[in-house]
Design an enzyme around this catalytic site. Structure first.
Site, mmCIF file in Angstrom:
data_model
loop_
_atom_site.group_PDB
_atom_site.id
_atom_site.type_symbol
_atom_site.label_atom_id
_atom_site.label_comp_id
_atom_site.label_asym_id
_atom_site.label_seq_id
_atom_site.Cartn_x
_atom_site.Cartn_y
_atom_site.Cartn_z
ATOM 1 N N GLY A 13 0.757 -1.249 0.000
ATOM 2 C CA GLY A 13 0.000 0.000 0.000
ATOM 3 C C GLY A 13 0.784 1.294 0.000
ATOM 4 C CE1 TYR A 158 -14.023 5.727 3.368
ATOM 5 C CE2 TYR A 158 -15.182 4.075 4.657
ATOM 6 C CZ TYR A 158 -14.018 4.544 4.074
ATOM 7 O OH TYR A 158 -12.859 3.825 4.199
ATOM 8 C CE LYS A 165 -11.185 0.971 4.706
ATOM 9 N NZ LYS A 165 -9.906 0.294 4.361
ATOM 10 N NE ARG A 195 -4.651 17.687 1.934
ATOM 11 C CZ ARG A 195 -4.339 18.842 1.354
ATOM 12 N NH1 ARG A 195 -4.118 19.911 2.095
ATOM 13 N NH2 ARG A 195 -4.232 18.924 0.048
ATOM 14 C CB ALA A 198 -6.831 7.042 -1.012
HETATM 15 P P1 NAD Z 1 -2.960 5.711 -0.429
HETATM 16 O O1 NAD Z 1 -3.568 6.135 -1.717
HETATM 17 O O2 NAD Z 1 -1.639 6.250 -0.111
HETATM 18 O O3 NAD Z 1 -2.931 4.136 -0.314
HETATM 19 C C1 NAD Z 1 -3.838 3.294 -0.990
HETATM 20 C C2 NAD Z 1 -3.012 2.210 -1.621
HETATM 21 O O4 NAD Z 1 -3.844 1.227 -2.224
HETATM 22 C C3 NAD Z 1 -2.094 2.742 -2.729
HETATM 23 O O5 NAD Z 1 -0.760 2.443 -2.421
HETATM 24 C C4 NAD Z 1 -2.549 1.980 -3.954
HETATM 25 O O6 NAD Z 1 -1.494 1.644 -4.814
HETATM 26 C C5 NAD Z 1 -3.126 0.724 -3.309
HETATM 27 N N1 NAD Z 1 -3.995 -0.039 -4.204
HETATM 28 C C6 NAD Z 1 -5.149 0.355 -4.807
HETATM 29 N N2 NAD Z 1 -5.617 -0.625 -5.599
HETATM 30 C C7 NAD Z 1 -4.749 -1.669 -5.487
HETATM 31 C C8 NAD Z 1 -4.673 -2.965 -6.076
HETATM 32 N N3 NAD Z 1 -5.594 -3.393 -6.952
HETATM 33 N N4 NAD Z 1 -3.628 -3.769 -5.746
HETATM 34 C C9 NAD Z 1 -2.691 -3.350 -4.871
HETATM 35 N N5 NAD Z 1 -2.693 -2.126 -4.296
HETATM 36 C C10 NAD Z 1 -3.721 -1.305 -4.601
HETATM 37 O O7 NAD Z 1 -4.058 6.100 0.698
HETATM 38 P P2 NAD Z 1 -4.119 5.789 2.263
HETATM 39 O O8 NAD Z 1 -5.054 6.805 2.789
HETATM 40 O O9 NAD Z 1 -2.760 5.665 2.820
HETATM 41 O O10 NAD Z 1 -4.870 4.382 2.324
HETATM 42 C C11 NAD Z 1 -4.332 3.231 2.929
HETATM 43 C C12 NAD Z 1 -5.382 2.515 3.775
HETATM 44 O O11 NAD Z 1 -5.747 3.347 4.878
HETATM 45 C C13 NAD Z 1 -6.680 2.183 3.056
HETATM 46 O O12 NAD Z 1 -7.155 0.928 3.483
HETATM 47 C C14 NAD Z 1 -7.624 3.252 3.567
HETATM 48 O O13 NAD Z 1 -8.960 2.845 3.503
HETATM 49 C C15 NAD Z 1 -7.142 3.365 4.987
HETATM 50 N N6 NAD Z 1 -7.548 4.566 5.727
HETATM 51 C C16 NAD Z 1 -7.255 5.810 5.242
HETATM 52 C C17 NAD Z 1 -7.629 6.936 5.957
HETATM 53 C C18 NAD Z 1 -7.342 8.312 5.442
HETATM 54 O O14 NAD Z 1 -7.996 9.266 5.873
HETATM 55 N N7 NAD Z 1 -6.393 8.517 4.559
HETATM 56 C C19 NAD Z 1 -8.293 6.790 7.191
HETATM 57 C C20 NAD Z 1 -8.565 5.498 7.662
HETATM 58 C C21 NAD Z 1 -8.183 4.392 6.918
HETATM 59 O O1 0WE Z 2 -10.564 4.821 3.036
HETATM 60 C C1 0WE Z 2 -10.401 5.969 2.697
HETATM 61 C C2 0WE Z 2 -10.120 6.306 1.237
HETATM 62 C C3 0WE Z 2 -10.706 5.279 0.329
HETATM 63 C C4 0WE Z 2 -10.716 5.584 -1.134
HETATM 64 C C5 0WE Z 2 -10.543 6.842 -1.695
HETATM 65 C C6 0WE Z 2 -10.605 6.990 -3.079
HETATM 66 C C7 0WE Z 2 -10.498 8.319 -3.753
HETATM 67 C C8 0WE Z 2 -10.036 8.205 -5.183
HETATM 68 C C9 0WE Z 2 -10.968 4.521 -1.960
HETATM 69 N N1 0WE Z 2 -11.029 4.636 -3.294
HETATM 70 C C10 0WE Z 2 -10.854 5.856 -3.867
HETATM 71 N N2 0WE Z 2 -10.951 5.939 -5.233
HETATM 72 C C11 0WE Z 2 -10.638 7.059 -5.920
HETATM 73 O O2 0WE Z 2 -10.790 7.128 -7.154
HETATM 74 N N3 0WE Z 2 -10.493 6.958 3.633
HETATM 75 C C12 0WE Z 2 -10.842 6.605 4.999
HETATM 76 C C13 0WE Z 2 -10.351 8.386 3.321
HETATM 77 C C14 0WE Z 2 -11.729 8.911 3.074
HETATM 78 O O3 0WE Z 2 -12.369 8.671 1.907
HETATM 79 C C15 0WE Z 2 -13.635 9.237 1.988
HETATM 80 C C16 0WE Z 2 -13.776 9.836 3.247
HETATM 81 C C17 0WE Z 2 -12.558 9.635 3.945
HETATM 82 C C18 0WE Z 2 -12.229 10.059 5.333
HETATM 83 C C19 0WE Z 2 -14.661 9.241 1.064
HETATM 84 C C20 0WE Z 2 -15.851 9.900 1.384
HETATM 85 C C21 0WE Z 2 -16.004 10.494 2.618
HETATM 86 C C22 0WE Z 2 -14.971 10.479 3.558
#
Ligand code: NAD
Ligand code: 0WE
Length: 258
Positions: A13, A158, A165, A195, A198
């Site tokens: 990831g 979401y 999730k 931030r 994604a």
């Molecule tokens: P990020 O975009 O940095 O990470 C998402 C990763 O998913 C990327 O590295 C992407 O390459 C990978 N990915 C997507 N499709 C894939 C596939 N088919 N095969 C392999 N890898 C794939 O964003 P992030 O926010 O660091 O997200 C990481 C995790 O944290 C996710 O599970 C997300 O739901 C979770 N999360 C994020 C937040 C937030 O606010 N950013 C909060 C809670 C949980």
């Molecule tokens: O899990 C996530 C991000 C998940 C995510 C985000 C994207 C944006 C771009 C999955 N797939 C995609 N596909 C795309 O094309 N979070 C917890 C961050 C997040 O995402 C939201 C949130 C929050 C917080 C989406 C809607 C509302 C709140």
């Protein structure tokens, strides 16, 4: 003491220096773990170059392409681990994906293909890579995935990711039950909004972050490195009694009713 020396950790990831997985990889490295890194390959190989440059200071002993929608790439990843490492100790699942159009508007308009894609990438992948890791975790192990409050409560927009999730958190419990007798622990970290690549693609993420800064007990959001510290803890012997749990790393936001 938090000590991961002698432990082999596979981290999925990492997309860039804002990825939560990057925060986790840095803290695992700091605690002495030997790292393997997977990345999502693209046709031009741009991702490979970018992620390779980023992780170079952590001197990973494995660096492999792994699109979780590709059974062959998953198989080769774990074959490589089997051949190069004496055992696998730590597996970090830190990926999610849904179509952008399914993260806004009416939830009832979620398409069948959008639903399937979100749950395949965000949820099924944990089940699949945990199954592949199981025979390699010969000395026990720790599996950590990332979840979000939107899988338990309604967070506007979401949508299908909330369903993914919820299924992920339940998968953690079933996996913990299956793998516990082999001393493999399985837990989720529920991170507050951060931030990242994604989240930045989501409309209104900054407003959500500002809301958390006003309401959360700590009056701030969390950082990737704080999530990384919790992941390192969960992967260490300090957490030897914890499995099947969702641990909130959200500056306390989850406890609030208003
Ligand atoms: P990020 O975009 O940095 O990470 C998402 C990763 O998913 C990327 O590295 C992407 O390459 C990978 N990915 C997507 N499709 C894939 C596939 N088919 N095969 C392999 N890898 C794939 O964003 P992030 O926010 O660091 O997200 C990481 C995790 O944290 C996710 O599970 C997300 O739901 C979770 N999360 C994020 C937040 C937030 O606010 N950013 C909060 C809670 C949980
Ligand atoms: O899990 C996530 C991000 C998940 C995510 C985000 C994207 C944006 C771009 C999955 N797939 C995609 N596909 C795309 O094309 N979070 C917890 C961050 C997040 O995402 C939201 C949130 C929050 C917080 C989406 C809607 C509302 C709140």
């Amino acid at each position: 003491m938090l000590d991961l020396t002698g432990k082999n950790a596979l981290v999925t990831g990492i997309a860039n220096n804002r990825s939560i997985a990057w925060g986790i990889a840095q803290q695992l490295h700091k605690a002495g773990a030997n790292l393997g890194i997977t990345y999502l390959p693209d046709e031009r190989g741009k991702m490979e170059k970018k992620v390779a440059e980023l992780v170079e200071p952590l001197t990973p002993s494995l660096f492999v392409p792994c699109n979780v929608q590709n059974d062959q790439q998953i198989q080769s990843t774990f074959e490589l681990i089997r051949d190069k490492w004496d055992k696998l100790d730590i597996l970090i699942h830190c990926l999610a994906f849904a179509n952008k159009e399914d993260l806004t508007g009416d939830f009832s308009k979620t398409s069948r293909s959008g639903f399937n894609q979100a749950l395949e990438i965000s949820t099924y992948s944990l089940i699949q890579i945990s199954g592949a890791a199981k025979p390699l975790m010969t000395q026990g192990g720790s599996i950590v995935t990332l979840t979000y409050l939107g899988g338990v409560r309604v967070v506007p927009n979401y949508n299908v990711m909330g369903v993914a999730k919820a299924a992920l958190e339940m998968s953690v419990r079933y996996l913990a039950t299956e793998l516990g007798p082999q001393n493999i622990r399985v837990n989720a970290i529920s991170a507050g909004p951060i931030r990242t690549l994604a989240s930045s693609a989501v409309g209104g993420i900054l407003d959500m972050i500002h809301h958390v800064e006003e309401v959360a007990p700590l009056r701030r959001t969390v950082t990737q490195l704080e999530v990384g510290n919790t992941a390192a803890f969960l992967c260490s012997d300090l957490a030897s009694g914890i499995t099947g749990q969702t641990l909130y790393v959200d500056a306390g936001y989850e406890i609030m009713g208003m």
